[in-house]
Design a protein around this motif. Structure first.
Motif, PDB file in Angstrom:
ATOM      1  N   LEU A 112      20.897   2.648  -9.436  1.00 30.87           N
ATOM      2  CA  LEU A 112      19.149   3.001  -9.837  1.00 30.87           C
ATOM      3  C   LEU A 112      18.668   1.609  -9.377  1.00 30.87           C
ATOM      4  N   ARG A 113      17.602   1.316  -8.560  1.00 32.66           N
ATOM      5  CA  ARG A 113      17.111   0.403  -8.220  1.00 32.66           C
ATOM      6  C   ARG A 113      15.708   0.799  -8.392  1.00 32.66           C
ATOM      7  N   PHE A 114      14.772   0.245  -8.821  1.00 31.07           N
ATOM      8  CA  PHE A 114      13.354   0.139  -8.801  1.00 31.07           C
ATOM      9  C   PHE A 114      12.202  -0.375  -7.733  1.00 31.07           C
ATOM     10  N   ASP A 115      11.907   0.319  -7.195  1.00 32.45           N
ATOM     11  CA  ASP A 115      10.535   0.266  -5.629  1.00 32.45           C
ATOM     12  C   ASP A 115       9.691   0.431  -6.394  1.00 32.45           C
ATOM     13  N   ALA A 116       8.119  -1.652  -6.239  1.00 36.10           N
ATOM     14  CA  ALA A 116       7.244  -1.749  -6.149  1.00 36.10           C
ATOM     15  C   ALA A 116       6.399  -0.889  -5.177  1.00 36.10           C
ATOM     16  N   GLY A 117       6.796  -0.455  -4.431  1.00 34.44           N
ATOM     17  CA  GLY A 117       5.480   0.325  -3.658  1.00 34.44           C
ATOM     18  C   GLY A 117       5.141  -0.166  -2.574  1.00 34.44           C
ATOM     19  N   ARG A 118       4.353  -0.138  -2.573  1.00 35.04           N
ATOM     20  CA  ARG A 118       2.613  -1.313  -2.001  1.00 35.04           C
ATOM     21  C   ARG A 118       1.683  -1.592  -2.448  1.00 35.04           C
ATOM     22  N   SER A 119       0.765  -1.785  -2.915  1.00 33.49           N
ATOM     23  CA  SER A 119      -1.047  -2.240  -3.110  1.00 33.49           C
ATOM     24  C   SER A 119      -1.529  -2.887  -1.851  1.00 33.49           C
ATOM     25  N   GLU A 120      -2.289  -1.678  -1.647  1.00 30.95           N
ATOM     26  CA  GLU A 120      -2.900  -1.987  -1.144  1.00 30.95           C
ATOM     27  C   GLU A 120      -3.842  -3.386  -0.113  1.00 30.95           C
ATOM     28  N   SER A 121      -3.811  -3.946  -2.061  1.00 29.96           N
ATOM     29  CA  SER A 121      -4.328  -5.648  -1.958  1.00 29.96           C
ATOM     30  C   SER A 121      -3.415  -6.661  -1.907  1.00 29.96           C
ATOM     31  N   SER A 122      -2.175  -6.525  -1.292  1.00 30.80           N
ATOM     32  CA  SER A 122      -1.575  -7.251  -1.393  1.00 30.80           C
ATOM     33  C   SER A 122      -1.196  -7.687  -0.081  1.00 30.80           C
ATOM     34  N   SER A 123      -1.987  -7.073   1.247  1.00 28.68           N
ATOM     35  CA  SER A 123      -2.070  -7.706   2.773  1.00 28.68           C
ATOM     36  C   SER A 123      -3.259  -7.157   3.066  1.00 28.68           C
ATOM     37  N   ALA A 124      -4.231  -8.009   3.905  1.00 30.12           N
ATOM     38  CA  ALA A 124      -5.370  -7.443   4.774  1.00 30.12           C
ATOM     39  C   ALA A 124      -4.756  -7.001   5.596  1.00 30.12           C
ATOM     40  N   SER A 125      -4.131  -6.259   5.928  1.00 28.71           N
ATOM     41  CA  SER A 125      -3.518  -5.481   7.125  1.00 28.71           C
ATOM     42  C   SER A 125      -3.418  -3.617   6.122  1.00 28.71           C
ATOM     43  N   PHE A 126      -3.230  -3.397   5.128  1.00 33.97           N
ATOM     44  CA  PHE A 126      -3.387  -2.452   4.500  1.00 33.97           C
ATOM     45  C   PHE A 126      -4.799  -2.547   3.716  1.00 33.97           C
ATOM     46  N   THR A 127      -5.638  -2.634   4.465  1.00 39.01           N
ATOM     47  CA  THR A 127      -6.835  -2.496   3.965  1.00 39.01           C
ATOM     48  C   THR A 127      -7.582  -1.089   4.817  1.00 39.01           C
ATOM     49  N   GLY A 128      -7.645   0.086   3.086  1.00 39.17           N
ATOM     50  CA  GLY A 128      -7.944   0.912   3.432  1.00 39.17           C
ATOM     51  C   GLY A 128      -6.886   2.022   3.504  1.00 39.17           C
ATOM     52  N   LEU A 129      -5.535   1.662   3.208  1.00 42.22           N
ATOM     53  CA  LEU A 129      -4.567   2.558   3.328  1.00 42.22           C
ATOM     54  C   LEU A 129      -4.121   2.969   1.907  1.00 42.22           C
ATOM     55  N   GLY A 130      -5.022   2.441   0.948  1.00 43.94           N
ATOM     56  CA  GLY A 130      -4.530   2.896  -0.764  1.00 43.94           C
ATOM     57  C   GLY A 130      -2.868   2.055  -0.648  1.00 43.94           C
ATOM     58  N   ASP A 131      -2.438   2.578  -2.040  1.00 42.54           N
ATOM     59  CA  ASP A 131      -1.101   2.024  -2.519  1.00 42.54           C
ATOM     60  C   ASP A 131      -0.304   3.289  -2.707  1.00 42.54           C
ATOM     61  N   ILE A 132       0.713   2.770  -2.028  1.00 38.76           N
ATOM     62  CA  ILE A 132       1.622   2.820  -2.111  1.00 38.76           C
ATOM     63  C   ILE A 132       2.300   3.173  -3.595  1.00 38.76           C
ATOM     64  N   LYS A 133       3.552   4.587  -4.612  1.00 41.44           N
ATOM     65  CA  LYS A 133       3.604   4.627  -5.689  1.00 41.44           C
ATOM     66  C   LYS A 133       5.044   4.133  -6.045  1.00 41.44           C
ATOM     67  N   PRO A 134       5.154   2.844  -7.409  1.00 40.36           N
ATOM     68  CA  PRO A 134       6.286   2.682  -7.184  1.00 40.36           C
ATOM     69  C   PRO A 134       6.854   3.901  -7.805  1.00 40.36           C
ATOM     70  N   THR A 135       8.046   3.676  -7.615  1.00 40.62           N
ATOM     71  CA  THR A 135       9.340   4.434  -8.125  1.00 40.62           C
ATOM     72  C   THR A 135      10.332   3.804  -8.126  1.00 40.62           C
ATOM     73  N   VAL A 136      11.511   5.409  -8.446  1.00 40.94           N
ATOM     74  CA  VAL A 136      12.675   4.172  -8.634  1.00 40.94           C
ATOM     75  C   VAL A 136      13.989   5.308  -7.547  1.00 40.94           C
ATOM     76  N   ARG A 137      14.606   4.566  -6.806  1.00 43.50           N
ATOM     77  CA  ARG A 137      15.755   4.719  -6.044  1.00 43.50           C
ATOM     78  C   ARG A 137      17.006   4.647  -6.566  1.00 43.50           C
TER      79      ARG A 137
END
Length: 278
Positions: A112-137
């Protein structure tokens, strides 16, 4: 058959053929005994410095310093750094894992691995895309060691909480050489593929996201994700310390390569770490 189903069937089929063939070929009737040291707690803690793309497909590069930890008791492990090793000479699988089958050649691991997803604020390229929720894989890993330095593997990872992360898998081959009593060299190749949900989440642009950003709508389907090559080393400094490092290059393929988020299909990374074993 839908593209996603075809990709899933292909990856799972390869994994099943791999497991069946290797089990029939050489797995002894009685499992090998675990090393005596495996009955004790073992571990390693340290730091890893890396220089890599901001995200897969990015043209921006970042330097990152991350802590690493590894703990093992018998067949159970927990780690956030796959390069860390302890006094046992077997592989280290990231996440909270258990070795279901552990022979001299065949290894089957569930993790089981923690997947941190993606934060919109983590890169200028993600502006307007919203966050990807963290999950467990949940990840199934199959590994097979040949006589000599070669090994092959297959793995499949799925979003265990159904939070939109989708699923992906890979097949790989590796090589290991004992350069000296204290130093080991490694190299590997891997090919990965992903389902359409994973592709849409990480590489797609929905109509809503397009309206909030500068990207056109993009709806990728299941397909190949990337191909990668890696090389690395680890060397022991006495009984307690280990230095590890590596470099890798990758190329995005298929739907991932065609994504509006992909500014550079080629990527490379280097890392160097120091850990203390106990």
């Amino acid at each position: 058959m839908k593209p996603e189903a075809a990709v899933l069937s292909c990856i799972l089929g390869l994994g099943l053929m791999f497991l069946t063939a290797t089990t029939r070929a050489a797995v002894p009737e009685t499992p090998l005994e675990m090393p005596a040291s495996a009955s004790r707690w073992e571990g390693a803690v340290g730091l890893i410095a890396g220089y890599r793309p901001e995200y897969s497909g990015s043209a921006v590069r970042i330097t990152k310093l991350s802590p690493g930890i590894f703990l093992r008791y018998g067949r159970f492990t927990i780690t956030n750094a796959s390069g860390f090793v302890t006094r046992n000479a077997d592989d280290v699988v990231r996440g909270l894992g258990v070795d279901v089958i552990q022979h001299d050649r065949l290894r089957v691991n569930l993790a089981l691995r923690f997947d941190a997803g993606r934060s919109e604020s983590s890169s200028a390229s993600f502006t307007g895309l919203g966050d990807i929720k963290p999950t467990v894989r949940a990840r199934l890993n199959l590994g097979w060691r040949f006589d000599g330095p070669w090994r092959v593997g297959a793995a499949w990872s799925a979003d265990a909480f159904g939070r939109g992360g989708g699923n992906f898998g890979d097949v790989s081959g590796g090589w290991e050489h004992q350069l000296s009593p204290s130093t080991v060299l490694t190299a590997g190749l891997a090919l990965s593929a992903a389902g359409d949900r994973y592709m849409q989440t990480f590489y797609g642009i929905s109509a809503e996201q397009s309206a909030r950003s500068a990207y056109a709508v993009y709806e990728p389907k299941a397909g190949l994700r990337d191909v990668s090559a890696t090389t690395g080393f680890r060397t022991h400094l006495g009984d307690d310390w280990i230095v590890l490092g590596g470099a890798g290059a990758s190329r995005l393929l298929g739907p991932a390569a065609r994504s509006p988020l992909t500014a550079n299909r080629q990527g490379w990374a280097v890392n160097l770490g120091l850990a203390r074993r106990f």
